[in-house]
Scaffold this active site. Sequence first.
Site, PDB file in Angstrom:
ATOM      1  N   HIS A  80       0.802  -1.235   0.000  1.00  0.00           N
ATOM      2  CA  HIS A  80       0.000   0.000   0.000  1.00  0.00           C
ATOM      3  C   HIS A  80       0.830   1.278   0.000  1.00  0.00           C
ATOM      4  O   HIS A  80       0.308   2.364  -0.169  1.00  0.00           O
ATOM      5  CB  HIS A  80      -0.944   0.039   1.211  1.00  0.00           C
ATOM      6  CG  HIS A  80      -0.249   0.399   2.502  1.00  0.00           C
ATOM      7  ND1 HIS A  80       0.414  -0.521   3.257  1.00  0.00           N
ATOM      8  CD2 HIS A  80      -0.101   1.586   3.142  1.00  0.00           C
ATOM      9  CE1 HIS A  80       0.929   0.067   4.316  1.00  0.00           C
ATOM     10  NE2 HIS A  80       0.639   1.353   4.278  1.00  0.00           N
TER      11      HIS A  80
HETATM   12  C1  UD1 Z   1      -2.165   5.976   5.246  1.00  0.00           C
HETATM   13  C2  UD1 Z   1      -0.898   6.569   5.831  1.00  0.00           C
HETATM   14  C3  UD1 Z   1       0.194   5.525   5.834  1.00  0.00           C
HETATM   15  C4  UD1 Z   1      -0.259   4.256   6.520  1.00  0.00           C
HETATM   16  C5  UD1 Z   1      -1.566   3.769   5.931  1.00  0.00           C
HETATM   17  C6  UD1 Z   1      -2.090   2.598   6.724  1.00  0.00           C
HETATM   18  C7  UD1 Z   1      -0.598   9.000   5.400  1.00  0.00           C
HETATM   19  C8  UD1 Z   1       0.114   9.996   4.589  1.00  0.00           C
HETATM   20  N1  UD1 Z   1      -0.418   7.695   5.041  1.00  0.00           N
HETATM   21  O1  UD1 Z   1      -1.874   5.649   3.893  1.00  0.00           O
HETATM   22  O2  UD1 Z   1       1.323   6.014   6.525  1.00  0.00           O
HETATM   23  O3  UD1 Z   1       0.725   3.259   6.367  1.00  0.00           O
HETATM   24  O4  UD1 Z   1      -2.539   4.825   5.980  1.00  0.00           O
HETATM   25  O5  UD1 Z   1      -2.981   1.814   5.996  1.00  0.00           O
HETATM   26  O6  UD1 Z   1      -1.283   9.340   6.339  1.00  0.00           O
HETATM   27  N2  UD1 Z   1      -9.178   4.648   0.798  1.00  0.00           N
HETATM   28  C9  UD1 Z   1     -10.411   4.057   0.709  1.00  0.00           C
HETATM   29  N3  UD1 Z   1     -11.067   3.771   1.863  1.00  0.00           N
HETATM   30  C10 UD1 Z   1     -10.574   4.015   3.099  1.00  0.00           C
HETATM   31  C11 UD1 Z   1      -9.306   4.621   3.171  1.00  0.00           C
HETATM   32  C12 UD1 Z   1      -8.623   4.928   2.022  1.00  0.00           C
HETATM   33  O7  UD1 Z   1     -10.927   3.818  -0.384  1.00  0.00           O
HETATM   34  O8  UD1 Z   1     -11.226   3.705   4.103  1.00  0.00           O
HETATM   35  C13 UD1 Z   1      -8.449   4.945  -0.459  1.00  0.00           C
HETATM   36  C14 UD1 Z   1      -8.772   6.328  -1.018  1.00  0.00           C
HETATM   37  O9  UD1 Z   1      -8.769   6.232  -2.415  1.00  0.00           O
HETATM   38  C15 UD1 Z   1      -7.585   7.151  -0.575  1.00  0.00           C
HETATM   39  C16 UD1 Z   1      -6.450   6.131  -0.609  1.00  0.00           C
HETATM   40  O10 UD1 Z   1      -7.052   4.904  -0.208  1.00  0.00           O
HETATM   41  O11 UD1 Z   1      -7.326   8.242  -1.403  1.00  0.00           O
HETATM   42  C17 UD1 Z   1      -5.296   6.473   0.295  1.00  0.00           C
HETATM   43  O12 UD1 Z   1      -5.742   6.710   1.631  1.00  0.00           O
HETATM   44  P1  UD1 Z   1      -4.882   7.660   2.610  1.00  0.00           P
HETATM   45  O13 UD1 Z   1      -5.473   7.594   3.967  1.00  0.00           O
HETATM   46  O14 UD1 Z   1      -4.671   8.979   1.989  1.00  0.00           O
HETATM   47  O15 UD1 Z   1      -3.457   6.984   2.620  1.00  0.00           O
HETATM   48  P2  UD1 Z   1      -3.030   5.465   2.846  1.00  0.00           P
HETATM   49  O16 UD1 Z   1      -2.372   5.004   1.600  1.00  0.00           O
HETATM   50  O17 UD1 Z   1      -4.157   4.685   3.396  1.00  0.00           O
HETATM   51  N1  UDP Z   2      -3.895  -5.330   8.795  1.00  0.00           N
HETATM   52  C1  UDP Z   2      -5.176  -5.859   8.922  1.00  0.00           C
HETATM   53  N2  UDP Z   2      -5.841  -6.224   7.784  1.00  0.00           N
HETATM   54  C2  UDP Z   2      -5.304  -6.089   6.537  1.00  0.00           C
HETATM   55  C3  UDP Z   2      -3.999  -5.545   6.432  1.00  0.00           C
HETATM   56  C4  UDP Z   2      -3.326  -5.162   7.571  1.00  0.00           C
HETATM   57  O1  UDP Z   2      -5.684  -6.007  10.031  1.00  0.00           O
HETATM   58  O2  UDP Z   2      -5.979  -6.432   5.558  1.00  0.00           O
HETATM   59  C5  UDP Z   2      -3.177  -4.921  10.009  1.00  0.00           C
HETATM   60  C6  UDP Z   2      -1.820  -5.536  10.183  1.00  0.00           C
HETATM   61  O3  UDP Z   2      -1.914  -6.801  10.806  1.00  0.00           O
HETATM   62  C7  UDP Z   2      -1.111  -4.517  11.046  1.00  0.00           C
HETATM   63  C8  UDP Z   2      -1.682  -3.205  10.569  1.00  0.00           C
HETATM   64  O4  UDP Z   2      -2.916  -3.535   9.913  1.00  0.00           O
HETATM   65  O5  UDP Z   2      -1.458  -4.691  12.417  1.00  0.00           O
HETATM   66  C9  UDP Z   2      -0.740  -2.548   9.608  1.00  0.00           C
HETATM   67  O6  UDP Z   2      -1.369  -1.487   8.969  1.00  0.00           O
HETATM   68  P1  UDP Z   2      -0.942  -0.962   7.540  1.00  0.00           P
HETATM   69  O7  UDP Z   2      -0.148  -1.991   6.825  1.00  0.00           O
HETATM   70  O8  UDP Z   2      -2.192  -0.474   6.892  1.00  0.00           O
HETATM   71  O9  UDP Z   2      -0.091   0.331   7.886  1.00  0.00           O
HETATM   72  P2  UDP Z   2       1.430   0.584   8.342  1.00  0.00           P
HETATM   73  O10 UDP Z   2       1.734  -0.286   9.507  1.00  0.00           O
HETATM   74  O11 UDP Z   2       2.298   0.335   7.157  1.00  0.00           O
HETATM   75  O12 UDP Z   2       1.424   2.043   8.670  1.00  0.00           O
END
Ligand code: UD1
Ligand code: UDP
Length: 354
Positions: free
Chosen positions: A204
């Site tokens: 991601h």
């Molecule tokens: C965010 C964090 C990242 C973290 C990740 C955990 C920032 C800059 N990044 O990244 O550090 O590792 O969360 O998962 O804060 N979207 C959906 N539904 C949701 C959420 C997101 O469809 O419930 C889609 C949207 O298209 C959105 C994209 O995912 O634009 C990215 O979401 P965003 O929260 O901006 O960043 P993440 O990649 O999730």
């Molecule tokens: N995780 C989850 N379901 C998923 C993917 C990840 O519960 O489908 C959990 C994972 O076990 C870990 C946390 O989400 O505890 C990690 O989050 P993510 O990878 O979104 O973000 P990051 O840690 O890179 O910020």
Amino acid sequence: KRILTVIGARPQFIKAAVLSRLIRSSNWEGVFEEILVHTGQHYDNNMSNVFFEEMEIPTPDYNLRIGSGGHGKMTGEMLIKIEELINQLKPDYLLVYGDTNSTLAGALASSKLHIPVIHIEAGLRSFNMKMPEEQNRILTDRLSTFLFAPTEDAVLNLANEGINKGVYMVGDIMYDASLFYRKINKSGFGNRFKNSKFSLATIHRAENTDNPDRLKEIFKGLSQISMNIILPLHPRTKYKLNTLDIRISENIKIIEPIGYFDMLDLEENAEYIFTDSGGVQKEAYFFKKPCFTLRDETEWVETVSVGWNTLVGANSERIFASFQQYEHPEEHPNLFGSGNTGELILEILKSQLL
Ligand code: UD1
Ligand code: UDP
């Protein structure tokens, strides 16, 4: 003392589950009052609600419903709303986790109003300033009064930036979570894939999803791994894949994002883990699973030094070659504390308040 906790993204729900439960437990009753604020950065059922329900995280007192958008829009809107809440609720402290836009917005709103910031997972660095997370955590650390570092390396990183005051090495709160929830986990989700050995992958990170060449290389590398790979797909990656012409080979089984219990079960039953996630790299280590990190650098350098994690970047040949040559080490030292990080944090905060 009143703590305003700001969370918004999936890994923050998992970290908050530990502390929010402790604060409300009989041991800590009456010491802290927590007001939980969800920024709404993650909002899909399987990116948010599922965690609150199955992990019994208290329902947020406020949901700011920010949703998705550009970094500036998201962070700016959060900043406005968090400032309003601070003025209204007058907390003694504001607590944030990790390095998302929700983390930075909380820290910035709070420090401008001279409310001390508590940062959990302080001191991590990738030394890649292009990462939004690196920007968020450097700024948050700089603004924080209490910096709870998960590892010795994190403490060193802070010292190298001249930050020594208020820094405490307490271990990793996700380790607490994995121990607590593993004990009560009855998911069995891994069984449905167990007709043969399987590995687990997650992707991601912006540097991978926003670069078609990297994404292509990662899928090419995974297609060469001679076993099924279960890939719970983050919505960000799903949208990108829909717009790109990338071949997903037969061995890659894409599923929707799953809850924490199902994820723990998959991690425990997987042979190998391929990921660009911070949390999943650590969980691979907790469960003694070899991890191949699909990035050029990691914040969790100690997992690489001890030989359980390998940085393979987004290069199909490196992914395949590292996988083929891999032999896991005998040793598995304790890198992330004793599973009592939540308690330690509350003890330290309490001792500082008196
Ligand atoms: C965010 C964090 C990242 C973290 C990740 C955990 C920032 C800059 N990044 O990244 O550090 O590792 O969360 O998962 O804060 N979207 C959906 N539904 C949701 C959420 C997101 O469809 O419930 C889609 C949207 O298209 C959105 C994209 O995912 O634009 C990215 O979401 P965003 O929260 O901006 O960043 P993440 O990649 O999730
Ligand atoms: N995780 C989850 N379901 C998923 C993917 C990840 O519960 O489908 C959990 C994972 O076990 C870990 C946390 O989400 O505890 C990690 O989050 P993510 O990878 O979104 O973000 P990051 O840690 O890179 O910020």
